[in-house]
Design a protein around this motif. Structure first.
Motif, PDB file in Angstrom:
ATOM      1  N   ARG A  25      -7.985   7.958  -1.314  1.00  0.00           N
ATOM      2  CA  ARG A  25      -7.184   7.080  -0.847  1.00  0.00           C
ATOM      3  C   ARG A  25      -7.166   5.702  -1.444  1.00  0.00           C
ATOM      4  O   ARG A  25      -8.000   5.552  -2.146  1.00  0.00           O
ATOM      5  N   VAL A  26      -5.788   5.344  -1.545  1.00  0.00           N
ATOM      6  CA  VAL A  26      -5.520   4.083  -2.425  1.00  0.00           C
ATOM      7  C   VAL A  26      -5.223   3.002  -1.324  1.00  0.00           C
ATOM      8  O   VAL A  26      -4.915   3.149  -0.318  1.00  0.00           O
ATOM      9  N   GLY A  42       0.803  -1.321  -0.078  1.00  0.00           N
ATOM     10  CA  GLY A  42      -0.048   0.117   0.162  1.00  0.00           C
ATOM     11  C   GLY A  42       0.748   1.404   0.010  1.00  0.00           C
ATOM     12  O   GLY A  42       0.592   2.163  -0.707  1.00  0.00           O
ATOM     13  N   ASP A  43       2.082   1.462   0.649  1.00  0.00           N
ATOM     14  CA  ASP A  43       2.689   2.311   0.502  1.00  0.00           C
ATOM     15  C   ASP A  43       3.427   2.631  -0.615  1.00  0.00           C
ATOM     16  O   ASP A  43       3.580   3.803  -1.127  1.00  0.00           O
ATOM     17  N   SER A  44       3.695   1.439  -1.388  1.00  0.00           N
ATOM     18  CA  SER A  44       4.298   1.594  -2.715  1.00  0.00           C
ATOM     19  C   SER A  44       3.381   2.209  -3.511  1.00  0.00           C
ATOM     20  O   SER A  44       3.604   3.298  -4.316  1.00  0.00           O
ATOM     21  N   THR A  67     -10.111   3.700  -3.286  1.00  0.00           N
ATOM     22  CA  THR A  67     -10.081   3.011  -4.676  1.00  0.00           C
ATOM     23  C   THR A  67      -8.664   2.215  -4.793  1.00  0.00           C
ATOM     24  O   THR A  67      -7.559   2.444  -4.122  1.00  0.00           O
ATOM     25  N   VAL A  68      -8.572   1.470  -5.711  1.00  0.00           N
ATOM     26  CA  VAL A  68      -7.306   0.570  -6.035  1.00  0.00           C
ATOM     27  C   VAL A  68      -6.598   1.540  -7.168  1.00  0.00           C
ATOM     28  O   VAL A  68      -5.347   0.934  -7.286  1.00  0.00           O
ATOM     29  N   ASP A  69      -7.447   2.446  -7.792  1.00  0.00           N
ATOM     30  CA  ASP A  69      -6.591   3.016  -8.695  1.00  0.00           C
ATOM     31  C   ASP A  69      -7.424   4.429  -9.150  1.00  0.00           C
ATOM     32  O   ASP A  69      -8.113   4.811  -9.693  1.00  0.00           O
ATOM     33  N   PRO A  70      -6.488   5.263  -8.497  1.00  0.00           N
ATOM     34  CA  PRO A  70      -7.191   6.883  -8.322  1.00  0.00           C
ATOM     35  C   PRO A  70      -7.311   7.502  -9.633  1.00  0.00           C
ATOM     36  O   PRO A  70      -8.203   8.303 -10.126  1.00  0.00           O
ATOM     37  N   TYR A 115       0.733   6.763  -6.989  1.00  0.00           N
ATOM     38  CA  TYR A 115      -0.492   7.764  -7.140  1.00  0.00           C
ATOM     39  C   TYR A 115      -0.349   8.886  -6.561  1.00  0.00           C
ATOM     40  O   TYR A 115      -1.243   9.864  -7.074  1.00  0.00           O
ATOM     41  N   GLY A 116       0.487   9.073  -5.468  1.00  0.00           N
ATOM     42  CA  GLY A 116       0.337  10.448  -4.800  1.00  0.00           C
ATOM     43  C   GLY A 116      -0.763  10.843  -3.885  1.00  0.00           C
ATOM     44  O   GLY A 116      -1.123  11.881  -3.744  1.00  0.00           O
TER      45      GLY A 116
END
Length: 783
Positions: free
Chosen positions: A318-319, A242-244, A294-297, A249-250
């Motif tokens: 949030r990703v 998740g950190d990666s 989301t998994v892809d902002p 994605y910023g």
């Protein structure tokens, strides 16, 4: 002359240890800095102090790769850069070229420089401009992960005692250069754009670039996802993945949280199938706006569907990983026993402003959706292992918050529309047969839930009027099961043995003390389980009867019928008891009857709301007990607390440093300070304690502690609770002090000499066993 740590002989072990301990602290600070300039300017003075040097210069390789550049602070805010070619023409250049360490006793000694290299010379212009005189220099290269990669040079100038830098200094500077190399490499890599959402894992060394490429190939061949391969095959933690993703994605990473406030008004028009297919869902509404998980902002932003669902609202993304996203979706849309999810039940409640007459409340309370919602909340609390349900109406249009108490801490569950705050309370009152028209006084009741749902449990209900004409409700889930064996209470072997010896006496009075919710009743029922034999008659008076046992004759307090503790105790004495258990002794009359019963051949057990075992004795004397009768009757007092237990799945072991061990010893010994053994020789007592700890809890001669980490199985690193105990036995010396009305301090010292360990000491031993940590012990054992 003061001694500088770096200016010591190699044989001076204590000073060597102090030097490298200081170096370790500097290393930690370097890794915590934000950029190279911060390392140069913020830590320079501390590095010089550690090595006993007057100045330090850090060089970094410039963009051409052919020179190194130093940054020198020439004023309060000004910075001047000095550029040196990577060559034999300067000392720092020579170290950069040959990637070797130099230790020079006098940079103005041409013979010493010529012995190193015929072309080596000292650039004197800096000294000439500043009026400073350089002499000794210790210079080391800063290398990357591949030792052929030069990142910079670190240079110490002039030992403060005027002597040559020592071998310890050389070893320390090489270690410092290695640390700087890691820091420089990390800062430089962060400036490069990430290739994909898993690229950062390679940058910080969790996986290699080759592994990532291989995983991508395997994912295509096996029709799987790279994420699942990282989590399952490589065993990368979800938080690292998740950190990666967050860095790529910023946007911030949002992990799965077991306890999440479900703002279901955001999900009212969104279905679970759509959420799983589209890969986004609204979590909550905050000052940032609507939080979108989301998994892809980038995909969600581009599709603009979320903007259409929430027109005019500010969206904040949030990703998370796909696995955590699906788990969150399942959590928010999960089904209950009646196949209705919380979101469906809440969406069935209209959110119109209706806070009106009680007749409307009664009608709303009978509404099928509200009935299902209350049942669902109770079932979910039981499933999650909660001990209490808190229903907290808030004024105006604010929603009613429902929270669960789990492992001693309150965690949010759901929010109910504001217009249903009164019907919700009314529904609960109907379930426990309370007066629905009375909102100005507190009321107590009980719900037998098997009448309303599929669980055979009971709930103790308390309603409390709050400001604004509202009522809070607290429901405690009562344990309807067999008591725990004494061996499962988490007592230390010493306390367990002392407890066994105490309760096996034929008569006397024994107290279990602690605050509300500390497990006193559970402990007493475990004791009764031990005493419950065919030839023993046991009576209990409880309010309420929480734990049932075959063979006990249990009586429920009913004050409306005049059946209070005093009346029941008098009745018990006429009913030929062997053992009497009284749920609580809070007044003089109840305690007096209990002492009389214990002096006439009965074993009496009860609870008290006191902080420690010695304080319980003083409290009872202050209530007016005769000290001689009380001393004769007293068998012992067990004080206890419940501390959060570290999750066994994710707790992280580590070796504590000397400071942490010393702090533990001092905290443990704080309660021993007035005992004769400690007063005779405190240093020897602390040394003996440490040796005992290493013998009982150590691993290969070292103590090992554990800290909370957090995983999907627990809440912030903790799961379950463990008991902390303080067992004071009524010895002859304790009885003598009771008769003389001795203060708490004297009782404590006497009990400690008899072998008692305080709550805090028992907690520290459980910390050393890896069961909990000091944060939790201090939270429940404040003196």
């Amino acid at each position: 002359m003061s001694v500088i740590p770096g200016r010591t002989n190699a044989g001076d072990l204590s000073r060597r240890l102090a030097f490298f301990k200081g170096l370790q602290a500097l290393t930690a600070r370097i890794h915590a800095t934000n950029n190279i300039d911060e390392i140069i300017f913020e830590l320079s003075a501390d590095i010089c102090s550690l090595f006993g040097a007057e100045r330090i210069t850090l060089y970094t390789v410039d963009e051409t790769g052919a020179a190194i550049v130093s940054k020198i602070k020439t004023g309060l805010h000004s910075i001047k850069a000095i550029r040196l070619p990577i060559s034999d023409r300067s000392i720092a250049g020579y170290v950069a070229l040959h990637k070797t360490l130099l230790n020079i006793s006098d940079v103005y000694d041409a013979v010493e420089l010529e012995n190193i290299s015929p072309t080596l010379e000292f650039r004197r212009e800096v000294d000439e401009r500043s009026g400073y005189h350089s002499k000794q220099m210790l210079v080391a290269p800063i290398l990357g992960a591949a030792e052929s990669e030069l990142l910079g040079v670190v240079q110490l100038i002039n030992a403060r005692d005027g002597s040559r830098f020592t071998a310890i200094d050389e070893e320390g500077l090489q270690g410092l250069a290695q640390t700087l190399g890691v820091a420089f490499a990390q800062r430089l890599s962060e400036d490069k754009p990430l290739r994909n959402k898993y690229d950062y894992l390679a940058r910080i060394g969790i996986v290699s670039l080759e592994q990532l490429d291989e995983l991508a190939k395997q994912a295509r061949e096996r029709n799987a996802s790279v994420e699942n391969l990282l989590l399952d095959d490589v065993r990368v933690a979800p938080a690292a993945v998740g950190d990666s993703m967050s860095r790529f994605y910023g946007v911030p990473y949002e992990p799965f949280r077991q306890e999440r406030v479900k703002s279901m008004h955001l999900l009212r028009n969104i279905k679970k199938d759509y959420v799983l297919q589209s890969g986004w869902l609204p979590l909550e509404e905050t000052q940032e706006g609507v939080i979108i998980l989301t998994v892809d902002p980038e995909q969600v932003r581009g599709a603009r569907v979320a903007d259409n669902v929430f027109p005019g609202a500010k969206l904040s993304f949030r990703v998370t990983t796909r696995r955590e996203f699906e788990k969150t979706a399942q959590q928010l849309f999960e089904q209950s026993y009646d196949e209705s999810s919380v979101s469906d039940l809440l969406s069935g409640l209209s959110d119109d402003e209706r806070d009106g007459p009680s007749q409307e409340d009664i009608s709303a309370a009978a509404d099928n959706e509200l009935v299902k919602l209350v049942n669902k909340v109770i079932i979910e609390a039981h499933r999650q292992g909660a001990s209490d349900i808190h229903i907290e109406p808030r004024p105006g249009k604010e929603k009613t918050l429902i929270r669960f108490r789990k492992d001693g801490s309150l965690v949010p569950y759901i929010e109910v529309p504001a217009s249903f705050r009164n019907p919700l309370v009314t529904r609960i009152k109907i379930m426990c047969d309370l007066d629905i028209s009375e909102r100005r006084k507190p009321q107590d009741g009980k719900i037998r839930f098997r009448k309303y749902g599929p669980l055979d449990i009971e709930l103790r209900v308390a309603t409390i009027p709050t400001a604004g004409g509202m009522e809070d409700v607290v429901m405690r889930l009562l344990a309807n099961g067999e008591p725990l064996p004494l061996s499962d209470l988490g007592m230390s072997p010493r306390n367990l043995e002392r407890l066994h010896n105490t309760i096996n006496k034929p008569y006397g009075i024994f107290f279990c003390c602690g605050p509300t919710g500390s497990g006193k009743t559970t402990t007493l029922h475990s004791i009764l389980k031990e005493l419950n034999t065919q030839d023993t008659k046991i009576w209990t008076a409880e309010d309420p009867v929480e734990i049932t046992q075959r063979g006990l004759r249990q009586v429920q307090i009913n004050r409306k019928a005049g059946l209070d503790f005093v009346a029941i105790m008098r009745a018990f004495l006429r009913a030929d008891p062997d053992v009497i258990m009284v749920g609580e002794m809070r007044d003089k009359e109840t305690v007096t009857i209990g002492i009389e019963a214990s002096l006439t051949g009965h074993l009496v057990l009860s609870t008290l709301h006191t902080n420690s075992a010695p304080e319980s004795v003083v409290r009872l004397l202050d209530m007016g007990m005769d000290p001689f009768n009380f001393a004769d009757a007293l068998l012992g007092v067990l004080a206890q607390r419940l501390a959060k237990r570290l999750c066994k799945h994710c707790k992280e072991a580590y070796f504590p440093d000397d400071d942490e061990i010393t702090a533990l010893i001092h905290e443990y010994c704080e309660d021993l300070r007035m005992t004769p053994e400690f007063l005779a020789d405190p240093v020897a007592a602390e040394a003996a304690l440490l040796a005992d700890w290493k013998n009982r809890f150590g691993h290969e001669g070292r103590l090992v502690l554990h800290r909370a980490k957090g995983c999907q199985e627990c809440t912030e690193g903790y799961k379950g609770r463990v008991g902390l105990h303080e067992m004071m036995v009524g010895t002859d010396e304790i009885k003598r002090l009771v008769q003389s009305r001795a203060p708490v301090s004297e009782l404590l010292n006497c009990a400690m000499q008899d072998g008692m360990r305080t709550l805090r000491q028992d907690g520290i031993e459980k910390v050393l066993q890896g069961i909990t940590d000091m944060k939790q012990v201090r939270k429940v054992c404040i003196r």
